[in-house]
Scaffold this motif. Structure first.
Motif, PDB file in Angstrom:
ATOM      1  N   ARG A 344       0.831  -1.198   0.000  1.00  0.00           N
ATOM      2  CA  ARG A 344       0.000   0.000   0.000  1.00  0.00           C
ATOM      3  C   ARG A 344       0.873   1.258   0.000  1.00  0.00           C
ATOM      4  NH1 ARG A 344      -5.235   0.627   0.839  1.00  0.00           N
ATOM      5  NH2 ARG A 344      -5.446  -1.543   1.505  1.00  0.00           N
ATOM      6  N   ASN A 345       1.928   1.245   0.781  1.00  0.00           N
ATOM      7  CA  ASN A 345       2.797   2.426   0.838  1.00  0.00           C
ATOM      8  C   ASN A 345       3.576   2.620  -0.461  1.00  0.00           C
ATOM      9  OD1 ASN A 345       3.063   3.892   3.660  1.00  0.00           O
ATOM     10  ND2 ASN A 345       2.631   1.721   4.076  1.00  0.00           N
ATOM     11  N   LEU A 346       4.018   1.528  -1.080  1.00  0.00           N
ATOM     12  CA  LEU A 346       4.730   1.656  -2.357  1.00  0.00           C
ATOM     13  C   LEU A 346       3.812   2.226  -3.443  1.00  0.00           C
ATOM     14  CD1 LEU A 346       6.887  -1.621  -2.544  1.00  0.00           C
ATOM     15  CD2 LEU A 346       7.687   0.716  -2.185  1.00  0.00           C
ATOM     16  N   ILE A 347       2.572   1.742  -3.504  1.00  0.00           N
ATOM     17  CA  ILE A 347       1.647   2.227  -4.537  1.00  0.00           C
ATOM     18  C   ILE A 347       1.258   3.677  -4.259  1.00  0.00           C
ATOM     19  CG2 ILE A 347      -0.608   1.898  -5.580  1.00  0.00           C
ATOM     20  CD1 ILE A 347      -0.320  -1.086  -5.128  1.00  0.00           C
ATOM     21  N   GLU A 348       1.001   4.002  -2.972  1.00  0.00           N
ATOM     22  CA  GLU A 348       0.690   5.392  -2.627  1.00  0.00           C
ATOM     23  C   GLU A 348       1.830   6.320  -3.013  1.00  0.00           C
ATOM     24  OE1 GLU A 348      -0.218   5.607   1.472  1.00  0.00           O
ATOM     25  OE2 GLU A 348      -2.311   4.966   1.250  1.00  0.00           O
ATOM     26  N   ASN A 349       3.054   5.883  -2.740  1.00  0.00           N
ATOM     27  CA  ASN A 349       4.213   6.702  -3.079  1.00  0.00           C
ATOM     28  C   ASN A 349       4.299   6.924  -4.590  1.00  0.00           C
ATOM     29  OD1 ASN A 349       6.985   7.793  -2.059  1.00  0.00           O
ATOM     30  ND2 ASN A 349       7.519   6.492  -3.797  1.00  0.00           N
ATOM     31  N   ALA A 350       4.032   5.851  -5.371  1.00  0.00           N
ATOM     32  CA  ALA A 350       4.091   5.970  -6.827  1.00  0.00           C
ATOM     33  C   ALA A 350       2.982   6.875  -7.358  1.00  0.00           C
ATOM     34  CB  ALA A 350       3.997   4.586  -7.460  1.00  0.00           C
ATOM     35  N   LEU A 351       1.776   6.773  -6.791  1.00  0.00           N
ATOM     36  CA  LEU A 351       0.656   7.606  -7.250  1.00  0.00           C
ATOM     37  C   LEU A 351       0.883   9.080  -6.919  1.00  0.00           C
ATOM     38  CD1 LEU A 351      -2.353   5.316  -6.260  1.00  0.00           C
ATOM     39  CD2 LEU A 351      -1.586   5.865  -8.575  1.00  0.00           C
ATOM     40  N   LYS A 352       1.449   9.349  -5.737  1.00  0.00           N
ATOM     41  CA  LYS A 352       1.655  10.731  -5.324  1.00  0.00           C
ATOM     42  C   LYS A 352       2.752  11.417  -6.130  1.00  0.00           C
ATOM     43  CE  LYS A 352       0.146  10.291  -0.515  1.00  0.00           C
ATOM     44  NZ  LYS A 352       0.592  10.333   0.897  1.00  0.00           N
ATOM     45  N   HIS A 353       3.850  10.696  -6.355  1.00  0.00           N
ATOM     46  CA  HIS A 353       5.028  11.339  -6.927  1.00  0.00           C
ATOM     47  C   HIS A 353       5.229  11.023  -8.408  1.00  0.00           C
ATOM     48  CE1 HIS A 353       6.135  12.476  -2.863  1.00  0.00           C
ATOM     49  NE2 HIS A 353       6.002  11.213  -2.482  1.00  0.00           N
ATOM     50  N   GLY A 354       4.440  10.120  -8.963  1.00  0.00           N
ATOM     51  CA  GLY A 354       4.544   9.825 -10.381  1.00  0.00           C
ATOM     52  C   GLY A 354       3.780  10.837 -11.219  1.00  0.00           C
ATOM     53  N   GLN A 355       4.096  10.879 -12.495  1.00  0.00           N
ATOM     54  CA  GLN A 355       3.399  11.786 -13.412  1.00  0.00           C
ATOM     55  C   GLN A 355       1.942  11.354 -13.535  1.00  0.00           C
ATOM     56  OE1 GLN A 355       5.702  12.734 -16.820  1.00  0.00           O
ATOM     57  NE2 GLN A 355       3.962  13.533 -18.004  1.00  0.00           N
ATOM     58  N   ALA A 356       1.031  12.320 -13.375  1.00  0.00           N
ATOM     59  CA  ALA A 356      -0.393  12.008 -13.231  1.00  0.00           C
ATOM     60  C   ALA A 356      -0.995  11.330 -14.452  1.00  0.00           C
ATOM     61  CB  ALA A 356      -1.170  13.287 -12.907  1.00  0.00           C
ATOM     62  N   ASP A 357      -0.492  11.626 -15.647  1.00  0.00           N
ATOM     63  CA  ASP A 357      -1.095  11.050 -16.854  1.00  0.00           C
ATOM     64  C   ASP A 357      -0.400   9.779 -17.318  1.00  0.00           C
ATOM     65  OD1 ASP A 357       1.245  12.270 -17.497  1.00  0.00           O
ATOM     66  OD2 ASP A 357       0.516  13.238 -19.333  1.00  0.00           O
ATOM     67  N   GLN A 358       0.489   9.233 -16.502  1.00  0.00           N
ATOM     68  CA  GLN A 358       1.223   8.019 -16.853  1.00  0.00           C
ATOM     69  C   GLN A 358       0.845   6.889 -15.894  1.00  0.00           C
ATOM     70  OE1 GLN A 358       3.169   7.586 -19.527  1.00  0.00           O
ATOM     71  NE2 GLN A 358       2.700   9.712 -20.136  1.00  0.00           N
TER      72      GLN A 358
END
Length: 446
Positions: A344-358
């Motif tokens: 859950r923390n890895l996915i949250e981290n990716a969603l927060k800091h990753g590019q929104a349209d990717q």
């Protein structure tokens, strides 16, 4: 470069060298004694040989008139290849000699007793009232050869005993230090979360203070960490109810107010309370992650857990998550709750800091390798080294507490798993990747 040295190896080599040097010095001292004793024995044998020859020669001379013409010198056969002898009268004329008695082997004039030439040891005596002199010469090379054989006989056992001594010393040291080795292995096999005392039964007296000091340090560290975790967990837990109450009241006030400006201010307060509540949950997760219990006694299939968590995020962010799962079960001793928190923390981290349209790529392979990859700007190397620390964030404007990767790292460390963070992601020029193997090593489970 590894600068550590093995105590057993150093003791084995040092003691073997010491024993070998002492043996060598003893062999040298024995060689000197043997040389002296052999010289005396050879001299006695040479003198005895002369005494055996003397009666035969004197009897032969007495049968002949001493005044006869000595132009013809009797030559006697000599079966001893190491001894040469000759008989001289008082004027130095040769009366008798052995077949191979070269005059160069003897002194120019007879010297009573023992004397040395360049190549021979000579013993000279007289008979018939000093009218004749008998010289017997023995080769020094023969003596040196026997001396060398004696020294080799002293040194040869060293060639055999040195490796045997080395192996024997190593065996004795290994048996003597086996409890120290057990103590070493007990520390090496411990996971990061195991701070229980290490066994000190039958440790050598020289190592007991070290073991006692290590156990005292572990106990102090355990108490400190327990106090810290307890404070974190209690603080976060005690904040949950007041935060939920405050959030509910704010929402009720917001619902009955019509003033737009005031409603916006209340919305800001509501957002702050939501953030504080989220951070409280993260602190609870961190306390659980650092409190141990990352491993379970029985293996569990992690695919359903990963699919369920990915499904929750997919409903919140449709078409954003790309999940790749293997076609067979992935069993692991990693605790299901700990795995759920980690994912859950890895996915949250990716969603927060990753590019929104990717999209976010989450994959689990059949060998247990879990990868979470997101697109986005590169993370500087100096920030990569600090991302595992609490409340540390990279240069980003995304909301967050800086605890996500710290929680993941705590769970991975407690389970004996290596967490790898990369930027850019593997096979890409940008983005961020978190990779770990959810099958803990054997050492971390013991």
């Amino acid at each position: 470069m590894n600068n550590t040295r093995s105590l057993k190896r150093n003791l084995g080599i040092g003691l073997t060298l010491g024993v070998s040097i002492l043996w060598l010095l003893s062999a040298i001292a024995s060689g000197l004694v043997v040389q002296k004793e052999m010289k005396e024995a050879f001299d006695k044998a040479l003198k005895r040989s002369t005494q055996h020859i003397l009666p035969l020669i004197t009897a032969d001379i007495q049968k002949r008139a001493l005044g006869v013409n000595n132009s013809h010198i009797p030559i006697l056969q000599n079966n001893d290849k190491y001894l040469r002898y000759r008989v001289l009268d008082r004027h130095g004329h040769i009366l008798l000699r052995s077949k191979d008695a070269d005059p160069q082997l003897f002194n120019r004039s007879p010297l009573l007793g023992f004397s040395d030439t360049a190549t021979h040891r000579v013993y000279t005596t007289t008979a018939l009232n000093h009218r004749v002199f008998i010289e017997v010469a023995e080769s020094l090379a023969y003596r040196d050869e026997d001396l060398k054989e004696a020294i080799v006989a002293l040194l040869f056992p060293l060639l055999i005993l040195a490796p045997i001594s080395f192996l024997g010393i190593l065996l004795i040291i290994r048996l003597s230090l086996r409890k120290v080795t057990d103590f070493q292995h007990a520390i090496e096999k411990r996971g990061a979360g195991d701070l229980s005392p290490v066994g000190t039964y039958r440790l050598p007296a020289e190592f007991s203070p070290i073991a006692i000091a290590v156990n005292r340090l572990l106990e102090r560290l355990r108490r400190t960490l327990d106090a810290e975790r307890s404070f974190t967990a209690n603080s976060a837990h005690e904040l949950r109810t007041p935060l939920a109450t405050a959030l509910a009241k704010v929402q009720r006030v917001k619902a009955v107010i019509d003033d737009v400006q005031l409603k916006q201010q209340i919305s800001d307060v509501e957002a702050s309370l939501h953030s504080l509540s989220k951070q409280s949950e993260k602190l609870l997760e961190l306390a659980k992650a650092e409190g141990g219990g990352a491993l379970s006694e029985q293996p569990h299939d992690l695919i359903p857990i990963l699919a369920m968590i990915a499904g929750d995020f997919s409903r919140q962010t449709p078409d954003r998550l790309h999940l790749i799962l293997p076609n067979r079960a992935v069993s692991s001793h990693l605790d299901p709750d700990a795995f759920a928190i980690l994912v859950r923390n890895l996915i949250e981290n990716a969603l927060k800091h990753g590019q929104a349209d990717q999209p976010i790529e989450v994959s689990l392979s059949h060998d247990g390798t879990l990868r979470v990859v997101n697109d986005g700007h590169l993370v500087p190397p100096q920030d990569m080294a600090r991302l595992r620390n609490r409340f540390v964030r990279s240069n980003t404007t995304a909301a967050g507490s800086g605890l996500g990767l710290a929680i993941v790292d705590a769970i991975a460390t407690g389970a004996g798993i290596s967490l790898h963070l990369r930027s850019p992601a593997t096979g890409r020029k940008r983005g961020f990747e978190a990779e770990l193997n959810v099958k803990p090593s054997t050492n971390s489970m013991t």
